[in-house]
Each structure stands twice: as C-alpha cells, then as structure tokens.
Write a protein that holds these residues in place. Sequence first.
Motif, PDB file in Angstrom:
ATOM      1  N   SER A 378       0.832  -1.206   0.000  1.00  0.00           N
ATOM      2  CA  SER A 378       0.000   0.000   0.000  1.00  0.00           C
ATOM      3  C   SER A 378       0.867   1.255   0.000  1.00  0.00           C
ATOM      4  N   ASP A 458      -4.233   3.201  -1.173  1.00  0.00           N
ATOM      5  CA  ASP A 458      -4.602   2.461   0.044  1.00  0.00           C
ATOM      6  C   ASP A 458      -5.955   1.769  -0.097  1.00  0.00           C
ATOM      7  N   GLY A 459      -6.953   2.468  -0.660  1.00  0.00           N
ATOM      8  CA  GLY A 459      -8.269   1.864  -0.802  1.00  0.00           C
ATOM      9  C   GLY A 459      -8.245   0.677  -1.738  1.00  0.00           C
ATOM     10  N   TYR A 461      -5.633  -1.107  -2.416  1.00  0.00           N
ATOM     11  CA  TYR A 461      -4.842  -2.152  -1.744  1.00  0.00           C
ATOM     12  C   TYR A 461      -5.730  -2.986  -0.827  1.00  0.00           C
ATOM     13  N   ALA A 462      -6.607  -2.329  -0.049  1.00  0.00           N
ATOM     14  CA  ALA A 462      -7.498  -3.055   0.852  1.00  0.00           C
ATOM     15  C   ALA A 462      -8.448  -3.954   0.070  1.00  0.00           C
ATOM     16  N   SER A 463      -8.921  -3.449  -1.064  1.00  0.00           N
ATOM     17  CA  SER A 463      -9.825  -4.249  -1.891  1.00  0.00           C
ATOM     18  C   SER A 463      -9.104  -5.458  -2.472  1.00  0.00           C
ATOM     19  N   GLY A 466      -8.234  -8.097   0.196  1.00  0.00           N
ATOM     20  CA  GLY A 466      -9.421  -8.817   0.663  1.00  0.00           C
ATOM     21  C   GLY A 466      -9.718 -10.046  -0.168  1.00  0.00           C
TER      22      GLY A 466
END
Length: 641
Positions: A378, A458-459, A461-463, A466
């Motif tokens: 990220s 970052d967003g 990366y989180a997706s 997951g």
Amino acid sequence: MNFRQLALKNIQGNWHRYVAFFLSSAFSVMVFYMFGSFIYHPDVVNGHIIAASLVKQGLAACQVLIVVFSFFFVLYASFAFLKTRKKEFGLLTLFGMTRSQICRLMFYEQMMIGLLSIGVGIGAGMLFSKLFFLAIGRLLQTDSPIRFAVPPQALLQTVVGFLALFLAMTLFAMLSVGRSQIITLLRAAKQPKKPPVASPWLTALAVFCLGSGYYLAFTTSKLIMVLMLPIIFLTVLGTYFLFTQASVAIIRRLQSMTGLYYNRTNLIAISQLAFKIKDNARTLFVVSVLSAVILTASGTLYVYYKNADNQLVEQFPNTISFTEQGLGASKGIDPDKIKAALAAEGASLKKEVKITGVQVPLKLHGSQVSDTTALLISEADYNRAAEGIEYAAPLQIRPGHAVFSYPYRMGDVVLMEKGSQRTVQLNGQTWPLEMDGQVTGGVINLLDEAIGLLVVNDGEYASMMGKVPDDRKIVYYGFELDRWQDHLDTVAKVKKSVPEEQRKQLFTRTSVYASSKQSSSLTLLIGLFVSFLFFVASASMLYFKLFTELQEDDHQYRALMRIGMSVPEIRRIINVQIGLLFLLPVVVGAAHAAFAYKTLANLLSINVWSYGTLVISIFAVLQFGYFLLTRRAYMGQMKSL
C-alpha cells in the motif's frame, strides 16, 4: 677491451638516458613479483587463507596486464634509445665494426640493463612483499598476519617472463639496426625538419571528434554500454589530431598575436615549441590517453570504494529483516525476541517496519511477457518505510494508478514507462492500473520475494488484499539500527540467537557489508598499484623523448647564447617547453576523465566530483614532481655537455 666491457662503459656514459627506463622496468618487476608471491604463497595454495581465491584471480589478471603493458613500454623505450645512437652506430661501422658485432654490443647493453632491472625489482619486491602481505591480510581479516615467504614459482615466473620480454625487445632493436644503411645511420640526427603545417580539415575533425565524444559522455547513462566504444573511438581519434594538427594551428595563432609573440623570449620559445610539439605529437597523444585511463580507472575505483556503504544502504535499507509466509504464522521468527536481543546488546532501533503484501507478476518496459515478480504493497506502508530515507520521497497515488519501486538507483534507465497500462489478477479478479512511472532506491530489503515493489492506492490495496487468502500473504519485518556499522558483532550475536532452522530466513546487511568492504578495499589497493605503474611508465616516455633530443637542443641553446641570449633566458625557455610537455597530457587526460566521471555520475545517480577532483589533484602533483626531477636532470646534463 672486450664487448662486455664496452657495453658496460656505454651504459655508464649514457646512464642519464637509461635511468628512467631502468627504474620503470624495476618497478614493473617489483609489482609483478609481489602479485606472484601472493598467488603462489604456500598458505594461499593450500587453502589456509579464506577468501583468497578471488584476490588470486584479480592479481593474476593484473599480472597479464603488467606484462602486456611492459611489452609495449620496453618496445617504445628500445626504439627511443636506438634513435639517439644511430649516428654512433654509423661511426662504429665506418671504423670497421660489422653489423653482427654492433648487434652483439646492443645485445650485451640491453640484457645488462634488463638483468639489473629484474634483480633490483625482485629485491625490492621481496623487501616490500611483507608490507603487501600485511595489507592483504588486514583486508581479508585473517586471524594472524600472512607470513613472509619467497615462493620459487613466483621467482621463476618473474625471471623467465621479464627475461623473455627484454630478449624479444633486444631482437627487435637488433633487427632494426641490421637493416639500416651506413649513410642513413650517420644522417639520422641531421635530417632536416620541415616547418609544421596544420590541415584545416583535420583540425576541424579533431574538434568534431572531441566535441561529439564529450557530448555523448555528458548526456548518456542508460545506453553507455552501447555507446562506450564509439565514445572511446571518437575521443582517442580527436586526441590524436589534437596533437598532430590542432596544436600546430594553435601555435600558428599564437605567432600571429604580435603583442605576445614578440614579448621577450616568447619568439624563441613559441617557435621552438611548434617543432617540439609536432615532433612529440605521438608521444603526447599516447601519454594523454594513458593519463585519461589512469585517472578514469583510479577515480572509478575510488568512487566504488567510498560509495560502497551508501550503495549497500540503498539496496538494503534495513539492518535486519525477515519475512513470513502467511498471516498469523506461528513457526516463524519472533520479532519481539529480535528487539529484545538488540536491546540487551545496547543497540538502539532507529526504525521498525512491518509491511503486509502479496507477490504479483509484472511486465517491465520493453518486455513482452510478465516475467518479473513484484511485491504489491500500500501507499501508506511505502511512505512509512521511506521515512528518514533521503532519496525516497512520499508517494501520493490516485485510485486506478500505481508506481513501480526498484531498489537500485540506475540514472535514467526506464523500467516502467509513465502512462503504461498494467493489470493485476488476484483470485480470479482483475484490476487495471495506469502506471505513474518508477522510483529508484530501496525502502525495504528485497531478496527472493520480488525484484521490486508495486505501490497502489490504500483503498485499492485493501480491496485487492481482501481477495487474497491469508496463506498467500507475505509479512515483512525490518529493523534499522542507529550507527549500524558499530554493531557488527551485535547483529552477529542476534543472528546466532535465532534457531538454526530459521536462521536462513533472517537477512542482515552486516553480512554483506563485510564482503563488500573487503572487495572494494582490495580492488582499490590492486588498482592503485597498477595505476601508479602506468603513471611511472607514461611519465618516463616524456623523459625518454626529452633526452633523445638533448644534444640537438644543446646545440641550439649554445647558438642562442653566442648571439647574446643570457643563461636565465635560456632557463626560462627550457622551463616553458618542458613544462608544457608535462602539463598538456595532464590537462587533456583530466578533461577526458572529467567527462568519464560525468557518465559515471549519470549512471550511479551520485555526485562523484569531490572524489574525481581529489584523484586528478593527486595525479597533477605527482606529474609536477616528475617534471621537477626531469628538469633538474635535463639542466644538469646541459651543463655537462
């Protein structure tokens, strides 16, 4: 008086001409023997010295280089001496000496000097070999100093090699004299000199070649391996025409400046200089190229030595690091135990990094397939890892975009083109990404996990993460110590505290640091020996050239004194002419080296000018010292004639 006694008398009478050749040859023999004495040292041969194999290979390569260089140096010196003695050989022929007898006399003279050079060189090599062994042992970090030894193989190799070299050069010289006619020998010193004339086209070619070579060297970094040979060719060709053509044009221009030309002794000095530079053009060309090679090689080695620590930190920003495969892995190294062990040894943590990522295939610029593995992380993790690193600026990445981070700083080498499109596939789902280009210089230690970092928003990366199973995720731990060079033993103890089955997972920068420092130090030491050998030989070429024209110069100066010129004025002319002969190769060689340093700076993305300036300054001081010694010997011989 037999031939051996006559040869000895000739050497004694012409010792001022032979001394530079003798000292240069003896120094070559000394360096060759010292290198051989380490290669054939009993402890090296028996494998008692760890890490000596690499040094052995380097020294063997340098020995080959010394022999090849000595071959051309001795060949040049032999023909330089021969030129000064052609009239003498012609007179000996008139007095009844046959060509075979002259060749026999030359054979005795050359071999006497050769044997004396070999003897003195080996003696000096034995004398200084202990110091050489101490330096090598210190750099190799041996448990005890390397003992003094005189390996028979090194003695035999040195004696046979240089004896064959001197013998071959003697045969070349004998062959040249044997083919010369008596009238040619007698008139050798009285050949009329034509006024030097410069070709406008060749002068323009010199400017074009040097300008083109300098421009390519100044602006190139990523294509240097492709353009290296063209740059060298243009620079060498331009240097040759600079001395053979452009120098004459410059002197003609000085002669047209009446205010300068008719000022005091400048008329004589500049007029003679036109002939001297033209006569010595090839020598000045060779010495200038050698000076450029010495300065470029020495400067590059010195930059490599001084910048080794910085390069290591850029490649491995964390003193200690390890990775875990999968989240919540219980069989990995415990980071808390690492920190506790460091604290127990009194080492303070400068920074601690923990990053979770996943390996993804990635296609680099110019590649047709996704043949590279990158670690996807990220934007926030990258910025935290980059804190405190001078060359790593924080990243701001928009959704749908990414940046490729490469641990090596390689100038303008493009690995990821800005605006190019890439896709990331994770667990059956695809994310298209527009690349915002690349950044170079590491922020974490990348070993087997990936060749670089793929940094995303970052967003996003989180997706992405997951969709990744926990067992595919990689957790990176990094620890940077304050004053890490002072904690080499501490890091070694920490590594030993880790269970043996996990020790391979732990990487320490200090383990690479020792070998890197050793390699750079050894390379610098060996390079300095060879560079100094090249310097002595190149300066000696100028010495030979001056003393081959000594009698002719003496006649000219005596004629000037008969028409009223004073001794101080003669000294001023000599200082100007000898000074320029020694100064010009330094200036030209330094200019060539400066553009080579610029190429090196472009390639490494570092400032090398402080290192390059130091190397050029040391070289200039050495050349000035050799000039003072040469001028003193020259003036002494002028008085004795």
